[in-house]
Design a protein around this motif. Structure first.
Motif, short mmCIF file in Angstrom:
data_model
loop_
_atom_site.label_atom_id
_atom_site.label_comp_id
_atom_site.label_asym_id
_atom_site.label_seq_id
_atom_site.Cartn_x
_atom_site.Cartn_y
_atom_site.Cartn_z
N UNK A 12 0.87 -1.18 0.00
CA UNK A 12 0.00 0.00 0.00
C UNK A 12 0.90 1.22 0.00
N UNK A 13 0.83 2.00 -1.07
CA UNK A 13 1.80 3.07 -1.28
C UNK A 13 1.09 4.35 -1.67
N UNK A 14 1.51 5.50 -1.12
CA UNK A 14 0.88 6.76 -1.55
C UNK A 14 1.33 7.15 -2.96
N UNK A 15 0.43 7.80 -3.64
CA UNK A 15 0.73 8.29 -4.99
C UNK A 15 2.00 9.15 -4.96
N UNK A 16 2.85 8.94 -5.95
CA UNK A 16 4.08 9.71 -6.04
C UNK A 16 5.28 9.03 -5.40
N UNK A 17 5.03 8.01 -4.64
CA UNK A 17 6.14 7.32 -3.96
C UNK A 17 6.88 6.40 -4.93
N UNK A 91 12.08 -17.44 -17.90
CA UNK A 91 11.97 -18.45 -18.95
C UNK A 91 13.12 -19.43 -18.82
N UNK A 92 12.76 -20.72 -18.77
CA UNK A 92 13.81 -21.72 -18.61
C UNK A 92 14.33 -22.18 -19.96
N UNK A 93 15.23 -23.14 -19.93
CA UNK A 93 15.89 -23.58 -21.16
C UNK A 93 14.94 -24.29 -22.11
N UNK A 94 13.77 -24.69 -21.63
CA UNK A 94 12.75 -25.31 -22.47
C UNK A 94 11.76 -24.28 -23.00
N UNK A 95 12.08 -23.02 -22.83
CA UNK A 95 11.24 -21.91 -23.29
C UNK A 95 9.92 -21.82 -22.54
N UNK A 96 9.79 -22.53 -21.43
CA UNK A 96 8.60 -22.40 -20.60
C UNK A 96 8.73 -21.15 -19.74
N UNK A 97 7.62 -20.46 -19.58
CA UNK A 97 7.59 -19.34 -18.65
C UNK A 97 7.19 -19.85 -17.27
N UNK A 98 8.02 -19.55 -16.28
CA UNK A 98 7.74 -19.91 -14.90
C UNK A 98 7.35 -18.63 -14.16
N UNK A 99 6.21 -18.66 -13.53
CA UNK A 99 5.62 -17.43 -12.99
C UNK A 99 5.75 -17.38 -11.48
N UNK A 100 6.05 -16.19 -10.98
CA UNK A 100 5.93 -15.95 -9.55
C UNK A 100 4.46 -15.75 -9.20
N UNK A 101 4.20 -15.77 -7.91
CA UNK A 101 2.81 -15.63 -7.45
C UNK A 101 2.31 -14.21 -7.56
N UNK A 102 3.23 -13.26 -7.73
CA UNK A 102 2.82 -11.87 -7.92
C UNK A 102 2.78 -11.10 -6.62
N UNK A 103 2.98 -9.80 -6.75
CA UNK A 103 2.85 -8.89 -5.62
C UNK A 103 1.82 -7.84 -5.99
N UNK A 104 0.79 -7.74 -5.17
CA UNK A 104 -0.25 -6.76 -5.44
C UNK A 104 0.19 -5.38 -4.96
N UNK A 105 0.01 -4.41 -5.82
CA UNK A 105 0.35 -3.02 -5.50
C UNK A 105 -0.93 -2.19 -5.48
N UNK A 106 -1.11 -1.45 -4.39
CA UNK A 106 -2.25 -0.55 -4.27
C UNK A 106 -1.70 0.85 -4.07
N UNK A 107 -1.99 1.73 -5.02
CA UNK A 107 -1.55 3.11 -4.92
C UNK A 107 -2.72 3.93 -4.37
N UNK A 108 -2.45 4.66 -3.33
CA UNK A 108 -3.52 5.44 -2.69
C UNK A 108 -3.33 6.93 -2.97
N UNK A 109 -4.43 7.64 -3.22
CA UNK A 109 -4.32 9.08 -3.50
C UNK A 109 -3.88 9.85 -2.26
#
Lengths: 109, 114
Positions: A12-17, A91-109
């Motif tokens: 959770x991050x303020x706008x502009x940060x 991307x590994x040597x077999x050209x597969x994309x391995x994905x992270x679980x992701x980080x959610x970003x919320x920008x607050x005004x």
């Protein structure tokens, strides 16, 4: 160890940060690295590839450290529209994309 | 700008039924992929397809799943005998060549198995 591991969120991050995302990967033979952005219930969209020398695209800077198997994404002067989930992808040597679980970003005004 | 399209956007099916998810790749793209994302979880690779055959598949892609390009344009994912745990978003992605860095994703099909 997870193949691709990201910071747990949400941020959770303020706008502009400045926001920094970190990611580590387990397979030293991984060939290519990316940051994707995913809005809620939408498809992932490529934000930027990550090059060994580091690269910048406007407010976004990506860095790669192969020795530490570490990838980062920096967003400067964050906007409300930057709110999304940021996915670290390897991307590994077999050209597969391995994905992270992701980080959610919320920008607050 | 060309884009990948997927149909249907939402499919509801009963457990045990077969579903076919369709993708129309960007016209000059040669490599096709299916991914799955269970709600709240990470994107998972299912299969890659080139030159009318599977080039790679994950552990998830078992005998329940199949892919084909029946008419040279559509790229389909068939799920036989669906289970509750097959409920997820299914994304198709395409690239002009296998070594291309960018995969172009379709909007996804939300599959709900009841």
């Amino acid at each position: 160890r997870k193949e691709v591991e990201q910071d747990p969120g949400p941020f959770n991050v303020p706008e502009g940060a400045t926001v920094a995302f970190n990611c580590t990967y387990s397979n030293s033979a991984s060939q290519s690295f990316f940051w994707y952005r995913q809005d809620c219930r939408k498809e992932p969209k490529l934000l930027m590839s990550v090059y060994s020398s580091g690269n910048e695209d406007g407010r976004f800077t990506a860095q790669l450290n192969r020795a530490s198997q570490y990838i980062s994404l920096l967003i400067r002067d964050s906007k409300l529209s930057d709110s999304a989930t940021y996915l670290c992808v390897v991307r590994n040597s077999n050209y597969q994309l391995i994905w992270g679980a992701g980080t959610k970003l919320i920008i607050k005004p | 700008e060309p884009e990948v399209t997927q149909t249907p956007s939402h499919q509801v099916t009963q457990m045990g039924q077969e579903v076919i998810l369709r993708c129309v790749p960007i016209s000059n793209h040669l490599y096709f992929y299916w991914y799955r994302q269970i709600l709240g979880q990470k994107v998972e690779f299912l299969v890659s397809f080139y030159n009318n055959e599977i080039s790679e598949k994950s552990e998830i892609f078992d005998d329940q799943f199949s892919v084909e390009r029946p008419d040279g344009s559509n790229f389909t994912l068939k799920i036989r005998s669906t289970k509750l745990e097959d409920s997820a978003m299914y994304f198709c992605a395409t690239t002009p060549e296998g070594t291309s860095y960018e995969q172009y994703f379709g909007p996804g099909t939300r599959l709900t198995v009841t």
